[in-house]
Scaffold this motif. Structure first.
Motif, PDB file in Angstrom:
ATOM      1  N   VAL A 186     -50.819  -3.121 -37.114  1.00  0.00           N
ATOM      2  CA  VAL A 186     -50.300  -2.468 -35.615  1.00  0.00           C
ATOM      3  C   VAL A 186     -50.337  -4.056 -34.907  1.00  0.00           C
ATOM      4  O   VAL A 186     -51.310  -4.604 -34.667  1.00  0.00           O
ATOM      5  CB  VAL A 186     -51.402  -1.515 -35.125  1.00  0.00           C
ATOM      6  CG1 VAL A 186     -50.809  -1.069 -33.727  1.00  0.00           C
ATOM      7  CG2 VAL A 186     -51.705  -0.542 -35.845  1.00  0.00           C
ATOM      8  N   GLY A 187     -49.227  -4.208 -34.132  1.00  0.00           N
ATOM      9  CA  GLY A 187     -49.027  -5.101 -33.553  1.00  0.00           C
ATOM     10  C   GLY A 187     -49.841  -5.458 -32.249  1.00  0.00           C
ATOM     11  O   GLY A 187     -49.760  -4.358 -31.700  1.00  0.00           O
ATOM     12  N   ALA A 188     -50.272  -6.456 -31.688  1.00  0.00           N
ATOM     13  CA  ALA A 188     -51.154  -6.671 -30.551  1.00  0.00           C
ATOM     14  C   ALA A 188     -50.383  -6.214 -29.344  1.00  0.00           C
ATOM     15  O   ALA A 188     -50.722  -5.734 -28.270  1.00  0.00           O
ATOM     16  CB  ALA A 188     -51.623  -7.879 -30.393  1.00  0.00           C
ATOM     17  N   THR A 189     -48.977  -6.496 -29.335  1.00  0.00           N
ATOM     18  CA  THR A 189     -47.983  -6.317 -28.341  1.00  0.00           C
ATOM     19  C   THR A 189     -47.872  -4.648 -28.090  1.00  0.00           C
ATOM     20  O   THR A 189     -47.198  -4.451 -27.117  1.00  0.00           O
ATOM     21  CB  THR A 189     -46.855  -6.962 -28.318  1.00  0.00           C
ATOM     22  OG1 THR A 189     -46.220  -6.813 -29.588  1.00  0.00           O
ATOM     23  CG2 THR A 189     -47.210  -8.764 -28.387  1.00  0.00           C
ATOM     24  N   ARG A 190     -48.283  -3.929 -28.877  1.00  0.00           N
ATOM     25  CA  ARG A 190     -48.173  -2.511 -28.562  1.00  0.00           C
ATOM     26  C   ARG A 190     -49.584  -1.849 -28.433  1.00  0.00           C
ATOM     27  O   ARG A 190     -49.987  -1.105 -29.310  1.00  0.00           O
ATOM     28  CB  ARG A 190     -47.344  -1.812 -29.785  1.00  0.00           C
ATOM     29  CG  ARG A 190     -46.073  -2.463 -30.248  1.00  0.00           C
ATOM     30  CD  ARG A 190     -45.440  -2.088 -31.357  1.00  0.00           C
ATOM     31  NE  ARG A 190     -45.491  -0.877 -31.626  1.00  0.00           N
ATOM     32  CZ  ARG A 190     -44.512   0.047 -32.320  1.00  0.00           C
ATOM     33  NH1 ARG A 190     -43.701  -0.967 -32.857  1.00  0.00           N
ATOM     34  NH2 ARG A 190     -44.353   1.316 -32.635  1.00  0.00           N
ATOM     35  N   ALA A 191     -50.392  -2.602 -28.034  1.00  0.00           N
ATOM     36  CA  ALA A 191     -51.735  -1.975 -28.042  1.00  0.00           C
ATOM     37  C   ALA A 191     -52.061  -0.853 -27.382  1.00  0.00           C
ATOM     38  O   ALA A 191     -52.798   0.120 -28.109  1.00  0.00           O
ATOM     39  CB  ALA A 191     -52.809  -2.998 -26.830  1.00  0.00           C
ATOM     40  N   LEU A 207     -55.223  -4.502 -38.906  1.00  0.00           N
ATOM     41  CA  LEU A 207     -54.863  -5.837 -38.936  1.00  0.00           C
ATOM     42  C   LEU A 207     -54.042  -6.092 -37.931  1.00  0.00           C
ATOM     43  O   LEU A 207     -53.108  -5.398 -37.618  1.00  0.00           O
ATOM     44  CB  LEU A 207     -54.367  -6.516 -40.191  1.00  0.00           C
ATOM     45  CG  LEU A 207     -53.979  -8.017 -40.052  1.00  0.00           C
ATOM     46  CD1 LEU A 207     -54.886  -8.809 -39.900  1.00  0.00           C
ATOM     47  CD2 LEU A 207     -53.177  -8.262 -41.618  1.00  0.00           C
ATOM     48  N   ILE A 208     -54.333  -6.892 -36.756  1.00  0.00           N
ATOM     49  CA  ILE A 208     -53.795  -7.093 -35.531  1.00  0.00           C
ATOM     50  C   ILE A 208     -53.038  -8.406 -35.549  1.00  0.00           C
ATOM     51  O   ILE A 208     -53.787  -9.250 -35.092  1.00  0.00           O
ATOM     52  CB  ILE A 208     -54.507  -6.565 -34.388  1.00  0.00           C
ATOM     53  CG1 ILE A 208     -55.487  -5.385 -34.506  1.00  0.00           C
ATOM     54  CG2 ILE A 208     -53.745  -6.704 -32.823  1.00  0.00           C
ATOM     55  CD1 ILE A 208     -54.754  -4.182 -34.543  1.00  0.00           C
ATOM     56  N   PRO A 209     -51.912  -8.403 -35.449  1.00  0.00           N
ATOM     57  CA  PRO A 209     -51.035 -10.013 -35.136  1.00  0.00           C
ATOM     58  C   PRO A 209     -50.647  -9.576 -33.918  1.00  0.00           C
ATOM     59  O   PRO A 209     -50.586  -8.685 -33.286  1.00  0.00           O
ATOM     60  CB  PRO A 209     -50.029  -9.809 -36.221  1.00  0.00           C
ATOM     61  CG  PRO A 209     -49.705  -8.412 -36.339  1.00  0.00           C
ATOM     62  CD  PRO A 209     -50.889  -7.689 -36.314  1.00  0.00           C
ATOM     63  N   GLY A 210     -50.422 -10.846 -33.291  1.00  0.00           N
ATOM     64  CA  GLY A 210     -49.684 -11.121 -32.050  1.00  0.00           C
ATOM     65  C   GLY A 210     -50.741 -11.249 -30.741  1.00  0.00           C
ATOM     66  O   GLY A 210     -50.128 -11.486 -29.673  1.00  0.00           O
ATOM     67  N   VAL A 211     -51.909 -11.708 -31.360  1.00  0.00           N
ATOM     68  CA  VAL A 211     -52.627 -12.151 -30.239  1.00  0.00           C
ATOM     69  C   VAL A 211     -52.621 -13.676 -29.883  1.00  0.00           C
ATOM     70  O   VAL A 211     -52.454 -14.375 -30.809  1.00  0.00           O
ATOM     71  CB  VAL A 211     -54.179 -11.829 -30.211  1.00  0.00           C
ATOM     72  CG1 VAL A 211     -55.148 -12.527 -29.337  1.00  0.00           C
ATOM     73  CG2 VAL A 211     -54.438 -10.394 -30.269  1.00  0.00           C
ATOM     74  N   GLY A 212     -52.325 -14.145 -28.782  1.00  0.00           N
ATOM     75  CA  GLY A 212     -52.153 -15.498 -28.522  1.00  0.00           C
ATOM     76  C   GLY A 212     -50.660 -16.096 -28.091  1.00  0.00           C
ATOM     77  O   GLY A 212     -50.200 -15.511 -27.174  1.00  0.00           O
ATOM     78  N   ALA A 213     -50.269 -16.516 -28.985  1.00  0.00           N
ATOM     79  CA  ALA A 213     -48.627 -17.076 -28.931  1.00  0.00           C
ATOM     80  C   ALA A 213     -47.812 -16.090 -28.782  1.00  0.00           C
ATOM     81  O   ALA A 213     -46.849 -16.190 -28.006  1.00  0.00           O
ATOM     82  CB  ALA A 213     -48.367 -17.948 -30.327  1.00  0.00           C
ATOM     83  N   GLN A 214     -47.895 -14.839 -29.231  1.00  0.00           N
ATOM     84  CA  GLN A 214     -47.162 -13.667 -29.012  1.00  0.00           C
ATOM     85  C   GLN A 214     -47.301 -13.024 -27.776  1.00  0.00           C
ATOM     86  O   GLN A 214     -46.674 -11.955 -27.565  1.00  0.00           O
ATOM     87  CB  GLN A 214     -47.079 -12.805 -30.415  1.00  0.00           C
ATOM     88  CG  GLN A 214     -46.607 -13.444 -31.637  1.00  0.00           C
ATOM     89  CD  GLN A 214     -46.197 -12.482 -32.722  1.00  0.00           C
ATOM     90  OE1 GLN A 214     -45.935 -11.400 -32.506  1.00  0.00           O
ATOM     91  NE2 GLN A 214     -46.762 -13.096 -33.867  1.00  0.00           N
ATOM     92  N   GLY A 215     -48.347 -13.122 -27.154  1.00  0.00           N
ATOM     93  CA  GLY A 215     -48.576 -12.580 -25.839  1.00  0.00           C
ATOM     94  C   GLY A 215     -49.343 -11.575 -25.914  1.00  0.00           C
ATOM     95  O   GLY A 215     -49.809 -10.498 -24.753  1.00  0.00           O
ATOM     96  N   GLY A 216     -50.064 -10.945 -27.082  1.00  0.00           N
ATOM     97  CA  GLY A 216     -50.861  -9.534 -27.035  1.00  0.00           C
ATOM     98  C   GLY A 216     -52.258  -9.977 -26.364  1.00  0.00           C
ATOM     99  O   GLY A 216     -52.740 -11.046 -26.388  1.00  0.00           O
ATOM    100  N   SER A 217     -52.848  -8.841 -25.725  1.00  0.00           N
ATOM    101  CA  SER A 217     -54.096  -9.022 -24.982  1.00  0.00           C
ATOM    102  C   SER A 217     -54.943  -8.587 -25.996  1.00  0.00           C
ATOM    103  O   SER A 217     -55.412  -7.218 -26.470  1.00  0.00           O
ATOM    104  CB  SER A 217     -54.104  -7.939 -23.775  1.00  0.00           C
ATOM    105  OG  SER A 217     -55.278  -7.786 -23.176  1.00  0.00           O
ATOM    106  N   LEU A 218     -56.060  -9.402 -26.299  1.00  0.00           N
ATOM    107  CA  LEU A 218     -57.309  -8.991 -27.055  1.00  0.00           C
ATOM    108  C   LEU A 218     -58.018  -8.000 -26.217  1.00  0.00           C
ATOM    109  O   LEU A 218     -58.670  -6.821 -26.871  1.00  0.00           O
ATOM    110  CB  LEU A 218     -58.210 -10.370 -27.109  1.00  0.00           C
ATOM    111  CG  LEU A 218     -59.505 -10.012 -28.008  1.00  0.00           C
ATOM    112  CD1 LEU A 218     -59.192  -9.777 -29.438  1.00  0.00           C
ATOM    113  CD2 LEU A 218     -60.248 -11.482 -27.860  1.00  0.00           C
TER     114      LEU A 218
END
Length: 273
Positions: A186-191, A207-218
């Motif tokens: 599940v992508g981090a940008t769709r929290a 498994l959460i990709p997208g935190v950091g370079a892609q702008g997702g919020s931990l």
């Protein structure tokens, strides 16, 4: 690695960080090109620098397959070098049926000895079950990705159920196995989507990709996605492995991984105590 062992490793390191080894020959520091195996040398130094902060490594198969046999040799050497107490994910996004899936499962679980592999579930149950036959191995199903094109299909509403397509995929696929050997991407940008995902699979790891370079919020990912056993593996690739571009790239990677690990430790304390 069992689910309990994975949770124990998270507790031990106060981290649920996965480092993505998207190792691109055109992006690694130039001085490494003098090495016999530049990609392996890069991975080796990244692993050495980040091991104390990470609970998983995720080589992206495309970056190795693109280099032909030499790339696969680099991957093989990398897998042999990764410490045995680390969870490994083959980011392969396979999605075929029958004998082909059987061969993919054999390749990743027997020959390369990965703990898990990413699989596209859109061809249905028989494209996934061959991977589920391996004890102590995991299938990581693509569910709600964060790329632009995900809205082409994943968000489509199914009139008969009132669910979005990705929700239907999660609901159906959850019946094929259980939380002990299946995870979801599940992508981090769709929290905020994690609220619905957790309603469908409350106990599964995500498994959460997208935190950091892609702008997702931990913080948002943990707020909506963490469960009583953490239930999260958060991946960072470019933000860690390319944090530096000179001979001190290892130290830069370590600093980036440490920063994320410290944020994760705070979130674990907040949500799990």
């Amino acid at each position: 690695m069992t689910r309990q062992q994975l949770f124990e490793k998270i507790r031990e390191k106060e981290s649920f960080l996965c480092v993505g080894l998207d190792s691109d020959l055109s992006k690694i520091p130039s001085h490494l090109h003098k090495a016999i195996d530049p990609i392996f040398e890069f991975n080796k130094q990244i692993i050495d620098a980040t091991y104390q902060y990470a609970i998983a490594y995720k080589p992206n198969l495309a970056f190795y397959e693109a280099l032909g046999s030499k790339g696969m040799e680099s991957l093989e050497r990398t897998m042999e070098y990764i410490p045995k107490d680390i969870f490994t994910i083959a980011d392969a996004k396979r999605g075929d049926i029958g004998n082909t899936s059987n061969m993919y499962a054999k390749a990743f679980f027997e020959n390369m000895n990965f703990d898990s592999v990413t699989v596209a579930p859109y061809m249905g149950e028989d494209s996934v079950t061959p991977y589920l036959e391996y004890p102590r191995k995991w299938v990581v199903l693509l569910a709600a990705t964060s790329n632009k094109g995900s809205f082409d299909f994943q968000e489509l509403m199914i009139e008969s159920t009132g669910e979005k397509l990705y929700e239907q995929v999660i609901r159906k696929s959850a019946s094929w196995s259980n939380a002990n050997n299946m995870m979801y991407v599940v992508g981090a940008t769709r929290a905020e989507s994690l609220i619905g995902v957790r309603a469908l699979v409350p106990d599964h790891f995500l498994l959460i990709p997208g935190v950091g370079a892609q702008g997702g919020s931990l913080e948002q990912v943990c707020k909506y996605g963490m469960n009583k056993q953490c239930g999260l593996i958060v991946n960072s690739s470019r933000g860690i492995i390319y944090a530096g571009s000179d001979e001190n790239f290892g130290a830069a990677a370590a600093n980036a991984a440490k920063k994320l690990q410290q944020e994760m430790a705070a979130q674990l304390q907040l949500h799990l105590g």
